[in-house]
Structure formats: C-alpha cells, structure tokens
Design a protein around this motif. Structure first.
Motif, short mmCIF file in Angstrom:
data_model
loop_
_atom_site.label_atom_id
_atom_site.label_comp_id
_atom_site.label_asym_id
_atom_site.label_seq_id
_atom_site.Cartn_x
_atom_site.Cartn_y
_atom_site.Cartn_z
N GLN A 91 8.91 -3.13 1.86
CA GLN A 91 9.89 -3.42 2.91
C GLN A 91 10.82 -2.22 3.13
N LEU A 92 11.21 -1.58 2.06
CA LEU A 92 12.06 -0.40 2.16
C LEU A 92 11.36 0.68 2.99
N ILE A 161 -2.55 2.04 -5.33
CA ILE A 161 -1.41 1.39 -4.67
C ILE A 161 -0.66 2.39 -3.79
N VAL A 162 -0.38 3.57 -4.33
CA VAL A 162 0.33 4.59 -3.54
C VAL A 162 -0.52 5.00 -2.33
N ALA A 163 -1.83 5.17 -2.54
CA ALA A 163 -2.72 5.52 -1.43
C ALA A 163 -2.75 4.40 -0.38
N ALA A 164 -2.76 3.15 -0.83
CA ALA A 164 -2.77 2.02 0.11
C ALA A 164 -1.48 1.97 0.92
N ILE A 165 -0.37 2.22 0.27
CA ILE A 165 0.93 2.22 0.99
C ILE A 165 0.98 3.35 2.00
N GLU A 166 0.65 4.56 1.57
CA GLU A 166 0.69 5.71 2.48
C GLU A 166 -0.31 5.53 3.62
N GLY A 167 -1.51 5.08 3.29
CA GLY A 167 -2.51 4.82 4.33
C GLY A 167 -2.05 3.72 5.27
N GLY A 168 -1.40 2.70 4.71
CA GLY A 168 -0.88 1.61 5.53
C GLY A 168 0.20 2.07 6.49
N LEU A 169 1.08 2.97 6.01
CA LEU A 169 2.12 3.53 6.89
C LEU A 169 1.48 4.29 8.05
N THR A 180 0.45 -4.29 9.74
CA THR A 180 -0.51 -3.67 8.82
C THR A 180 0.02 -3.67 7.40
N LEU A 181 1.23 -3.20 7.19
CA LEU A 181 1.77 -3.16 5.82
C LEU A 181 2.11 -4.55 5.30
N ASP A 182 2.50 -5.46 6.19
CA ASP A 182 2.78 -6.83 5.76
C ASP A 182 1.53 -7.47 5.15
N GLN A 183 0.37 -7.08 5.63
CA GLN A 183 -0.90 -7.63 5.12
C GLN A 183 -1.36 -6.91 3.86
N THR A 184 -0.80 -5.74 3.61
CA THR A 184 -1.21 -4.96 2.44
C THR A 184 -0.77 -5.62 1.15
N LEU A 185 0.46 -6.10 1.09
CA LEU A 185 0.99 -6.66 -0.16
C LEU A 185 0.19 -7.86 -0.66
N PRO A 186 -0.08 -8.88 0.17
CA PRO A 186 -0.87 -10.00 -0.34
C PRO A 186 -2.25 -9.57 -0.85
N THR A 187 -2.83 -8.59 -0.16
CA THR A 187 -4.15 -8.09 -0.59
C THR A 187 -4.03 -7.40 -1.93
#
Length: 193
Positions: A91-92, A161-169, A180-187
């Motif tokens: 979220q940050l 996790i870091v790659a998923a966050i950066e890729g999600g951004l 896109t990022l909202d769906q990343t966390l549950p996954t």
C-alpha cells in the motif's frame, strides 16, 4: 506572526529535478529546463551540483533514504502479522504520488541512467539488495511464527517477492490497471502458506 520556512535553492532544485526526471526522463530533461522550472540560476545550481549526473546522484540518495526508512518502519511493526506488514508495504508503494515513466522511481531512473554512472547504478543495486534483506527477515519471521510454509527458502522467496512488487508497479503503470498490485498480495499470500 511566524515566518514560513522557505525551501533552500538546493532543496528546490532537487524537488524540481526529481519531478522532471521521473515524469519526463533524465535524458530528456535539460539543465536549462531545471533552471526555468525552479527559477534558480544555473550558476547557483552548479554551486550545489557539479553536473547533471551529480544532481541525479543526490536525487537517488534522497529517494533511497526515504523509501528505506518507510519500508523499515513498516517491517519493524511486530504487533502486526508478517502478511499485514507485506500488505502495508504494498500500500505504501502504490500510494506514493510520484509520476514515473516506469511506475517505480528506481526503475525509471535506472533505465535512463548514462552507462558510465557506475556509482549511481551501484546505489540502486545496494538499495534493492537491502530491500531483499528486509523482506528475507520478514519471510524468516513468517516461517518461525508458522504464518508461512516451513520449507520456504527465505532468500529466493524474498527475491521473488521484491521482483513481484517491482514488476507489479511497472505492469500497473504500463497497463494503466490500478488493481494489478492489489491482486499481487493475495497471490503472494497463497504461495507462502
């Protein structure tokens, strides 16, 4: 009557240059544009920064410090579950009001950096290594508290996790899809449990 603290010329240049570099691109932004937008003379700018690359280095230092402090602050909140802390970190990162060409200020600036800017590239590399270290500690804590699978390998999981966050951004920005990022966390949560 209290006098308002006016930002210094150095701070003003950093603020304007950060905005221009992230929204327009480092390579596409001239020092003359920074002079015009900041209303600070070129002589004054060069008093603080030897070159455009030196200005970029100062911006990267400021961004790295800001993001590191915010992420570490969340990571230390032991009253929250590890999953809640990951959610807060996501979220940050999505709440940051920076208009970036690549969705993430670090990716945006890294991709635009001159090849000879080795020290700045190393700063960004170190920033991501530190983030992976922070995430790895959270993963280890999640395993210890039985929030996550016991057989997770902490380092590769943190890198993922870091790659998923950066890729999600980046995907969120490139596809203009705000969920896109909202769906990343549950996954991620499903993969970790």
């Amino acid at each position: 009557m209290m006098k308002k603290n006016k930002p210094s010329n150095r701070d003003l240049v950093l603020q304007v240059a950060t905005s221009l570099f992230l929204s327009k691109g480092y390579l596409a932004t001239s020092m003359d544009e920074i002079v015009t937008a900041s209303k600070v003379s070129k002589t004054n700018i060069y008093y603080y920064f030897k070159s455009k690359e030196d200005l970029l280095s100062a911006i990267m230092g400021q961004l790295i410090q800001t993001y590191t402090e915010m992420i570490c602050d969340i990571a230390k909140r032991s009253s929250l579950t590890v999953e809640e802390r990951f959610k807060d970190i996501l979220q940050l990162l999505t709440r940051q009001q920076l208009e970036c060409l690549g969705g993430c200020p670090f990716i945006t600036l890294y991709a635009q950096m001159p090849p000879e800017a080795h020290m700045i590239r190393e700063k960004i590399g170190q920033f991501f290594r530190n983030q992976i270290d922070t995430v790895e500690q959270l993963v280890l804590e999640g395993i210890q508290k039985q929030e996550f699978k016991a057989d997770l390998q902490s380092r590769p999981t943190a890198q993922f996790i870091v790659a998923a966050i950066e890729g999600g951004l980046f995907l969120q920005h490139a596809s203009e899809d705000s969920v896109t990022l909202d769906q990343t966390l549950p996954t991620l949560a499903l993969l970790l449990k």
